[in-house]
Design a protein around this motif. Sequence first.
Motif, PDB file in Angstrom:
ATOM      1  N   GLY A   1      -2.620  11.822  -3.512  1.00  0.00           N
ATOM      2  CA  GLY A   1      -1.423  12.043  -3.087  1.00  0.00           C
ATOM      3  C   GLY A   1      -0.863  10.739  -2.301  1.00  0.00           C
ATOM      4  N   GLU A   2      -0.791   9.677  -2.574  1.00  0.00           N
ATOM      5  CA  GLU A   2      -0.331   8.583  -1.969  1.00  0.00           C
ATOM      6  C   GLU A   2       0.324   7.380  -3.048  1.00  0.00           C
ATOM      7  OE1 GLU A   2      -2.164   6.827   1.601  1.00  0.00           O
ATOM      8  OE2 GLU A   2      -3.505   8.576   1.661  1.00  0.00           O
ATOM      9  N   ASP A   3       1.298   6.789  -2.530  1.00  0.00           N
ATOM     10  CA  ASP A   3       1.769   5.776  -3.340  1.00  0.00           C
ATOM     11  C   ASP A   3       1.008   4.512  -2.955  1.00  0.00           C
ATOM     12  OD1 ASP A   3       2.948   4.121  -5.323  1.00  0.00           O
ATOM     13  OD2 ASP A   3       4.777   4.820  -4.797  1.00  0.00           O
ATOM     14  N   TYR A   4       0.896   3.567  -3.540  1.00  0.00           N
ATOM     15  CA  TYR A   4       0.423   2.133  -3.000  1.00  0.00           C
ATOM     16  C   TYR A   4       1.519   1.452  -2.407  1.00  0.00           C
ATOM     17  CZ  TYR A   4      -3.349   3.466  -6.632  1.00  0.00           C
ATOM     18  OH  TYR A   4      -4.362   4.026  -7.259  1.00  0.00           O
ATOM     19  N   ASN A   5       1.691   1.727  -0.981  1.00  0.00           N
ATOM     20  CA  ASN A   5       2.912   1.273  -0.525  1.00  0.00           C
ATOM     21  C   ASN A   5       2.304   0.809   0.748  1.00  0.00           C
ATOM     22  OD1 ASN A   5       2.436   3.476   0.987  1.00  0.00           O
ATOM     23  ND2 ASN A   5       4.176   4.674   0.166  1.00  0.00           N
TER      24      ASN A   5
ATOM     25  N   GLY B   1       4.538   0.086 -14.411  1.00  0.00           N
ATOM     26  CA  GLY B   1       5.230  -0.063 -13.189  1.00  0.00           C
ATOM     27  C   GLY B   1       4.504  -1.321 -12.697  1.00  0.00           C
ATOM     28  N   SER B   2       5.217  -1.903 -11.517  1.00  0.00           N
ATOM     29  CA  SER B   2       4.672  -2.838 -10.454  1.00  0.00           C
ATOM     30  C   SER B   2       3.252  -2.290 -10.010  1.00  0.00           C
ATOM     31  CB  SER B   2       5.619  -3.060  -9.491  1.00  0.00           C
ATOM     32  OG  SER B   2       4.644  -3.669  -8.366  1.00  0.00           O
ATOM     33  N   PRO B   3       2.270  -2.682  -9.756  1.00  0.00           N
ATOM     34  CA  PRO B   3       1.123  -1.951  -9.206  1.00  0.00           C
ATOM     35  C   PRO B   3       1.260  -1.732  -7.903  1.00  0.00           C
ATOM     36  CG  PRO B   3       0.688  -4.466  -9.645  1.00  0.00           C
ATOM     37  CD  PRO B   3       2.191  -4.072 -10.146  1.00  0.00           C
ATOM     38  N   ILE B   4       2.304  -2.301  -7.078  1.00  0.00           N
ATOM     39  CA  ILE B   4       2.303  -1.663  -5.784  1.00  0.00           C
ATOM     40  C   ILE B   4       3.794  -1.175  -5.594  1.00  0.00           C
ATOM     41  CG2 ILE B   4       0.582  -3.379  -4.620  1.00  0.00           C
ATOM     42  CD1 ILE B   4       3.072  -5.195  -3.772  1.00  0.00           C
ATOM     43  N   ALA B   5       4.060  -0.410  -4.880  1.00  0.00           N
ATOM     44  CA  ALA B   5       5.678   0.200  -4.711  1.00  0.00           C
ATOM     45  C   ALA B   5       6.307  -0.994  -3.827  1.00  0.00           C
ATOM     46  CB  ALA B   5       5.426   1.289  -3.563  1.00  0.00           C
TER      47      ALA B   5
END
Length: 284
Positions: free
Chosen positions: A29-33, A66-70
């Motif tokens: 439920g979360e992006d890596y941001n 994609g990039s592994p982090i937002a």
Amino acid sequence: MKLIRYGELNREKTGVMLDDVAYDTSAFGEDYNERFFETDGLTRLQAFLNENEGKLERIPESSRLGSPIARPSKIVCIGLNYADHAKETKAQIPSEPVIFMKSTTALVGPFDDVVIPRDSVKTDWEVELAFVISKKASYVEESEAMDYVAGYCLHNDVSEREFQLERNGTWDKGKGCDTFAPMGPFLATKDEIADVDNLRLWLKVNDLIMQDGNTSNFIFRIPHLVSYVSRFMTLLPGDVISTGTPAGVGLGFDPPVYLKPDDVVELGIEGLGMSRQNVKAYHA
């Protein structure tokens, strides 16, 4: 853990690599941001993985990464951090870290195209080790600096040398163009890398080895970089610091060699995977 993000550009979903297999973690439920790292997301994600062992859905192998982090608040880069690279570019070895910024809009996935900017004739490559900040950092002591590092990833610090060096002002002009920050394929947490100060990193253009270095040749190591950069700006969770490149960039050849449309760039770091970018001409 090895964190990945996959799917359509700017609509990526989250995932992890477990035993070289990619699994979807959208149910987390979360992006890596920034908020993920700020709220001890790595610990919470590990608990999620433990609770869902054997239940996660595999990600199709054909999926775009994609990039592994937002998109982070900042991509901070360190220039001339290998003595051999400083020498090849005829620059003086720095007595303090050289800092420049890379636009976050340059961030793309590890296998996305690199687009040569309009009017560019000197687009260059740079394989680099990048690391991600785990918590807010300001005036950090070097002895405590590694507590602020979440993990490591592969970064191609693509650079336009004319914009960077011949157009007056800071280096940033030649560093932040769209597609100039391919990142990944994954973010490896600190426990995945036994010795970050002894990693081979390499880069090829059209199957020809251009760069072949080792992080043992850092001028300034990661704890010093965290402490130093945090004196001049507050680092936020999810921010990226890229640690510089070894010798072998196009600028360093005599005569210089630069990227052209249809070139293929491949790069990698021991323990952090490899990436591949096709070079394309700019089209409006």
